[in-house]
Design a protein around this motif. Structure first.
Motif, PDB file in Angstrom:
ATOM      1  N   MET A 186       0.948  -1.444  -0.079  1.00 51.44           N
ATOM      2  CA  MET A 186       0.062  -0.035  -0.041  1.00 51.44           C
ATOM      3  C   MET A 186       0.809   1.114   0.080  1.00 51.44           C
ATOM      4  O   MET A 186       1.667   1.487   0.503  1.00 51.44           O
ATOM      5  N   THR A 187       0.419   2.017  -0.731  1.00 56.56           N
ATOM      6  CA  THR A 187       1.312   3.744  -1.414  1.00 56.56           C
ATOM      7  C   THR A 187       0.755   4.106  -0.061  1.00 56.56           C
ATOM      8  O   THR A 187      -0.581   4.978  -0.008  1.00 56.56           O
ATOM      9  N   THR A 188       1.369   5.120   1.061  1.00 54.69           N
ATOM     10  CA  THR A 188       1.101   5.348   2.146  1.00 54.69           C
ATOM     11  C   THR A 188       0.551   7.354   1.449  1.00 54.69           C
ATOM     12  O   THR A 188       1.041   7.475   0.152  1.00 54.69           O
ATOM     13  N   VAL A 189      -0.456   8.027   2.195  1.00 53.99           N
ATOM     14  CA  VAL A 189      -0.886   8.996   1.099  1.00 53.99           C
ATOM     15  C   VAL A 189      -0.059  10.277   2.184  1.00 53.99           C
ATOM     16  O   VAL A 189       0.549   9.733   3.246  1.00 53.99           O
ATOM     17  N   GLN A 190       0.136  11.159   1.224  1.00 49.85           N
ATOM     18  CA  GLN A 190       0.498  12.018   1.286  1.00 49.85           C
ATOM     19  C   GLN A 190      -0.119  13.657   1.947  1.00 49.85           C
ATOM     20  O   GLN A 190      -1.256  13.559   0.604  1.00 49.85           O
ATOM     21  N   SER A 191       0.614  14.674   2.372  1.00 56.73           N
ATOM     22  CA  SER A 191      -0.018  15.063   3.130  1.00 56.73           C
ATOM     23  C   SER A 191       0.854  16.431   1.558  1.00 56.73           C
ATOM     24  O   SER A 191       1.849  16.291   1.241  1.00 56.73           O
ATOM     25  N   MET A 192       0.406  17.715   1.329  1.00 55.49           N
ATOM     26  CA  MET A 192       1.238  18.882   0.262  1.00 55.49           C
ATOM     27  C   MET A 192       1.890  19.856   1.369  1.00 55.49           C
ATOM     28  O   MET A 192       2.036  20.721   0.634  1.00 55.49           O
ATOM     29  N   THR A 193       2.478  19.593   3.053  1.00 53.93           N
ATOM     30  CA  THR A 193       2.291  20.686   3.382  1.00 53.93           C
ATOM     31  C   THR A 193       3.664  20.053   4.655  1.00 53.93           C
ATOM     32  O   THR A 193       4.062  18.768   4.455  1.00 53.93           O
ATOM     33  N   GLY A 194       4.933  20.128   4.158  1.00 53.67           N
ATOM     34  CA  GLY A 194       6.101  20.438   4.845  1.00 53.67           C
ATOM     35  C   GLY A 194       6.819  20.565   4.744  1.00 53.67           C
ATOM     36  O   GLY A 194       7.291  22.059   4.658  1.00 53.67           O
ATOM     37  N   PHE A 195       8.144  20.435   5.614  1.00 48.63           N
ATOM     38  CA  PHE A 195       9.266  21.264   5.190  1.00 48.63           C
ATOM     39  C   PHE A 195      10.190  20.608   5.368  1.00 48.63           C
ATOM     40  O   PHE A 195      10.911  19.911   6.377  1.00 48.63           O
ATOM     41  N   ALA A 196      11.561  21.068   4.764  1.00 50.32           N
ATOM     42  CA  ALA A 196      12.651  20.470   5.464  1.00 50.32           C
ATOM     43  C   ALA A 196      14.581  21.402   4.785  1.00 50.32           C
ATOM     44  O   ALA A 196      14.008  22.472   4.065  1.00 50.32           O
ATOM     45  N   ARG A 197      15.164  20.895   5.565  1.00 52.76           N
ATOM     46  CA  ARG A 197      16.575  21.573   5.230  1.00 52.76           C
ATOM     47  C   ARG A 197      18.015  21.363   5.530  1.00 52.76           C
ATOM     48  O   ARG A 197      17.392  19.663   6.629  1.00 52.76           O
ATOM     49  N   ARG A 198      18.720  20.738   4.758  1.00 50.16           N
ATOM     50  CA  ARG A 198      19.765  19.704   4.540  1.00 50.16           C
ATOM     51  C   ARG A 198      21.344  20.796   4.552  1.00 50.16           C
ATOM     52  O   ARG A 198      21.001  22.042   2.945  1.00 50.16           O
TER      53      ARG A 198
END
Length: 297
Positions: A1-13
């Protein structure tokens, strides 16, 4: 099963490669499609096509802001001599002859002449630039992994909320279906009473056969069977989508519209206070459902 994704998020590298220090910041919010707004420092424009390709490979929907900042952890300064300006200065000095000091030009004098000597960051060779760019793109991949992980975490929470709302829709549909006002006996009793009232109030000259035909037509229009069956089908479809996962936001938004259409019809056809109340509650839950769906990829 493919996980449901929200469209909001943040990431920093961020990281250091050679004498370079770089940092990626990715922000994602709701969007009808995939819209990538990219900010790259001057001199790194050649990376744009590859950066966009990698983002599109990981994200299917949302407004994405991707920005890269870069600096030097170990500055490397070089002096660049403007030889044309120096040659012009020597010609001028020769032309002036005895009018100027004939002693040799001193370094501090040369440095004081604007534009003759420029100090700037030294440029790396092609191999160093290639190593830097590879590290920056790898950092982008790690940032995308973090962003996807956050979107999936929020997506799982949203899926739980949506599933609960679908259960509420299912329960309210059962309430409408099982309301006593929908039984054939109750419908016949109510229509018979209305017909008797009409006849007793001076309608003796009316065509009885036509009246009964109109009553039968009204009874058919008042039946909610089709709306209830469609609501059940939409509930099953929503459950299937939530279980399947993946980019299901648009499909669930379509189902929300269909849910709303059936609830409106139920309210307009209702001849029972209980059914009307359930229909209104359906509309409230469906509005909440649709609002949450807007956050899904």
């Amino acid at each position: 099963m493919t996980t449901v994704q929200s469209m909001t998020g943040f990431a920093r590298r961020e990281g250091t490669t050679g004498r370079y220090r770089w940092a990626w910041e990715l922000r994602s919010v709701n969007g009808k499609g995939l819209d990538v707004r990219l900010r790259l420092p001057p001199g790194l424009d050649l990376l744009e096509t590859e950066v966009r390709r990698r983002i599109a490979a990981e994200l299917g929907r949302g407004n994405i802001q991707a920005s890269l900042s870069i600096g030097y952890s170990e500055p490397k300064i070089e002096a660049v001599l403007n030889r044309d300006a120096l040659a012009a200065l020597q010609v001028l000095r020769s032309e002036l002859g005895d009018l100027v000091d004939p002693s040799p030009l001193r370094l501090d004098s040369l440095l004081s002449i604007r534009g003759l000597v420029e100090f700037k960051e030294a440029e790396d060779d092609a191999e160093a630039v290639s190593v830097r760019d590879a590290a920056i793109l790898e950092g982008l991949d790690r940032a995308l992994e973090d962003l996807v992980a956050m979107r999936r975490s929020e997506g799982a929470a949203l899926a739980a909320i949506l599933s609960g709302q679908v259960r509420t829709i299912e329960a309210l549909t059962a309430t409408v279906e099982n309301d006593p006002s929908r039984s054939s006996e109750e419908i016949a009793r109510r229509l018979s009473a209305q017909l008797s009232t009409l006849l007793e109030s001076g309608g003796s000259g009316l065509d009885r056969d036509r009246l009964y035909g109109e009553v039968a037509l009204l009874a058919t229009k008042a039946d909610l069977r089709e709306e209830i069956d469609r609501l059940k089908a939409h509930v099953a479809a929503a459950d299937d989508l939530l279980a399947r996962g993946g980019p299901i936001g648009r499909r669930l938004d379509f189902l929300a519209q269909e849910f709303n259409r059936e609830s409106n019809t139920i309210c307009s056809k209702s001849n029972s206070a209980a059914v009307t109340a359930a229909g209104i509650e359906l509309k409230v839950v469906i509005d909440q459902f649709r609002e949450q769906v807007q956050n899904l990829e």
